[in-house]
Write an enzyme that holds these catalytic residues in place. Structure first.
Site, mmCIF file in Angstrom:
data_model
loop_
_atom_site.group_PDB
_atom_site.id
_atom_site.type_symbol
_atom_site.label_atom_id
_atom_site.label_comp_id
_atom_site.label_asym_id
_atom_site.label_seq_id
_atom_site.Cartn_x
_atom_site.Cartn_y
_atom_site.Cartn_z
ATOM 1 N N HIS A 54 0.846 -1.196 0.000
ATOM 2 C CA HIS A 54 0.000 0.000 0.000
ATOM 3 C C HIS A 54 0.883 1.248 0.000
ATOM 4 O O HIS A 54 1.798 1.366 0.799
ATOM 5 C CB HIS A 54 -0.905 -0.004 1.236
ATOM 6 C CG HIS A 54 -1.672 1.248 1.397
ATOM 7 N ND1 HIS A 54 -1.562 2.030 2.514
ATOM 8 C CD2 HIS A 54 -2.547 1.865 0.579
ATOM 9 C CE1 HIS A 54 -2.357 3.080 2.382
ATOM 10 N NE2 HIS A 54 -2.955 3.000 1.210
ATOM 11 N N ASP B 52 6.614 5.799 -21.747
ATOM 12 C CA ASP B 52 6.724 5.612 -23.191
ATOM 13 C C ASP B 52 8.120 5.105 -23.578
ATOM 14 O O ASP B 52 9.006 4.976 -22.736
ATOM 15 C CB ASP B 52 6.352 6.909 -23.929
ATOM 16 C CG ASP B 52 7.282 8.082 -23.640
ATOM 17 O OD1 ASP B 52 8.508 7.904 -23.525
ATOM 18 O OD2 ASP B 52 6.761 9.219 -23.540
ATOM 19 N N ASP C 263 -4.880 3.758 -4.541
ATOM 20 C CA ASP C 263 -4.924 4.247 -3.165
ATOM 21 C C ASP C 263 -6.061 5.249 -2.960
ATOM 22 O O ASP C 263 -6.144 6.255 -3.662
ATOM 23 C CB ASP C 263 -3.585 4.912 -2.837
ATOM 24 C CG ASP C 263 -3.366 5.120 -1.359
ATOM 25 O OD1 ASP C 263 -4.327 4.991 -0.568
ATOM 26 O OD2 ASP C 263 -2.222 5.412 -0.966
ATOM 27 N N TYR D 98 9.675 13.347 -13.014
ATOM 28 C CA TYR D 98 10.898 12.523 -13.025
ATOM 29 C C TYR D 98 11.301 12.111 -11.607
ATOM 30 O O TYR D 98 11.657 10.964 -11.357
ATOM 31 C CB TYR D 98 12.053 13.281 -13.668
ATOM 32 C CG TYR D 98 12.111 13.231 -15.173
ATOM 33 C CD1 TYR D 98 11.068 12.720 -15.941
ATOM 34 C CD2 TYR D 98 13.217 13.707 -15.847
ATOM 35 C CE1 TYR D 98 11.135 12.681 -17.320
ATOM 36 C CE2 TYR D 98 13.303 13.669 -17.231
ATOM 37 C CZ TYR D 98 12.262 13.160 -17.958
ATOM 38 O OH TYR D 98 12.332 13.114 -19.318
ATOM 39 N N TYR E 192 5.524 12.200 -24.081
ATOM 40 C CA TYR E 192 4.853 12.584 -22.834
ATOM 41 C C TYR E 192 3.753 11.596 -22.436
ATOM 42 O O TYR E 192 2.815 11.945 -21.741
ATOM 43 C CB TYR E 192 4.281 14.004 -22.920
ATOM 44 C CG TYR E 192 5.294 15.014 -23.409
ATOM 45 C CD1 TYR E 192 6.355 15.405 -22.592
ATOM 46 C CD2 TYR E 192 5.213 15.542 -24.689
ATOM 47 C CE1 TYR E 192 7.291 16.315 -23.041
ATOM 48 C CE2 TYR E 192 6.152 16.453 -25.149
ATOM 49 C CZ TYR E 192 7.187 16.835 -24.325
ATOM 50 O OH TYR E 192 8.125 17.740 -24.768
ATOM 51 N N ASN F 60 3.315 9.163 -20.178
ATOM 52 C CA ASN F 60 3.846 8.601 -18.944
ATOM 53 C C ASN F 60 2.844 8.813 -17.819
ATOM 54 O O ASN F 60 2.244 9.881 -17.702
ATOM 55 C CB ASN F 60 5.163 9.297 -18.572
ATOM 56 C CG ASN F 60 6.136 9.325 -19.716
ATOM 57 O OD1 ASN F 60 6.541 8.289 -20.230
ATOM 58 N ND2 ASN F 60 6.510 10.524 -20.155
#
Length: 156
Positions: free
Chosen positions: A22, A30, A64, A112, A130, A132
């Site tokens: 958890h 990508d 979550d 990042y 982009y 991701n």
């Protein structure tokens, strides 16, 4: 092959998803993402696009619900609110599995940095830029049990 499981969920990926606890996060990125440099654990799914992989992961991974934000996407450069078609597809896929959760944009280094601390990274062959996303694992709640009934730990 297993019944009821998307075949994109290979043994390594299933092991990783099951091993996560958890609050652990997993990034799906990508083909251009620096996965080798950023991943603590890297799972390669070359030749597969991001949306089918995201759909497969969300078919088994609880998100979550203890926190306000649990799904994050990268942005086009510093344009936080810009939505490329791939972002719209990610949001739609997440909404099918988690209709009450928002997909939160994270700009550049914020995204990042979060990937670098993630439990694992799934590197797809997605050619779009982009593309991701980060998912934070939640819990599976046990069914309510009668106080005197025997509890089966495998029933959810």
């Amino acid at each position: 092959m297993l019944k009821g499981l998307d075949p994109l969920l290979n043994p390594e990926l299933l092991f990783t998803l099951r091993a996560m606890g958890h609050g652990d996060e997993i990034a799906i990125v990508d083909g251009n993402y620096p996965g080798v440099e950023h991943a603590r654990r890297l799972i390669r799914l070359d030749g597969h696009r991001l949306i089918p992989v995201l759909n497969a992961v969300l078919s088994v991974l609880p998100i979550d619900d203890f926190v306000a934000e649990a799904i994050f996407r990268s942005t086009v450069k510093a344009e936080r609110d810009r939505l490329d078609p791939v972002h719209e597809e990610m949001i739609d896929c997440c909404a099918r599995h988690e209709p009450h959760r928002q997909v939160v944009p994270l700009i550049g280094q914020d995204f990042y940095g979060r990937v670098k601390t993630a439990h694992a990274v799934i590197q797809t062959g997605e050619p779009r830029l982009y593309a991701n996303i980060i998912l934070r694992k939640g819990v599976i709640y046990p069914k309510e049990a009668d106080d005197h009934a025997e509890v089966d730990p495998f029933v959810y």
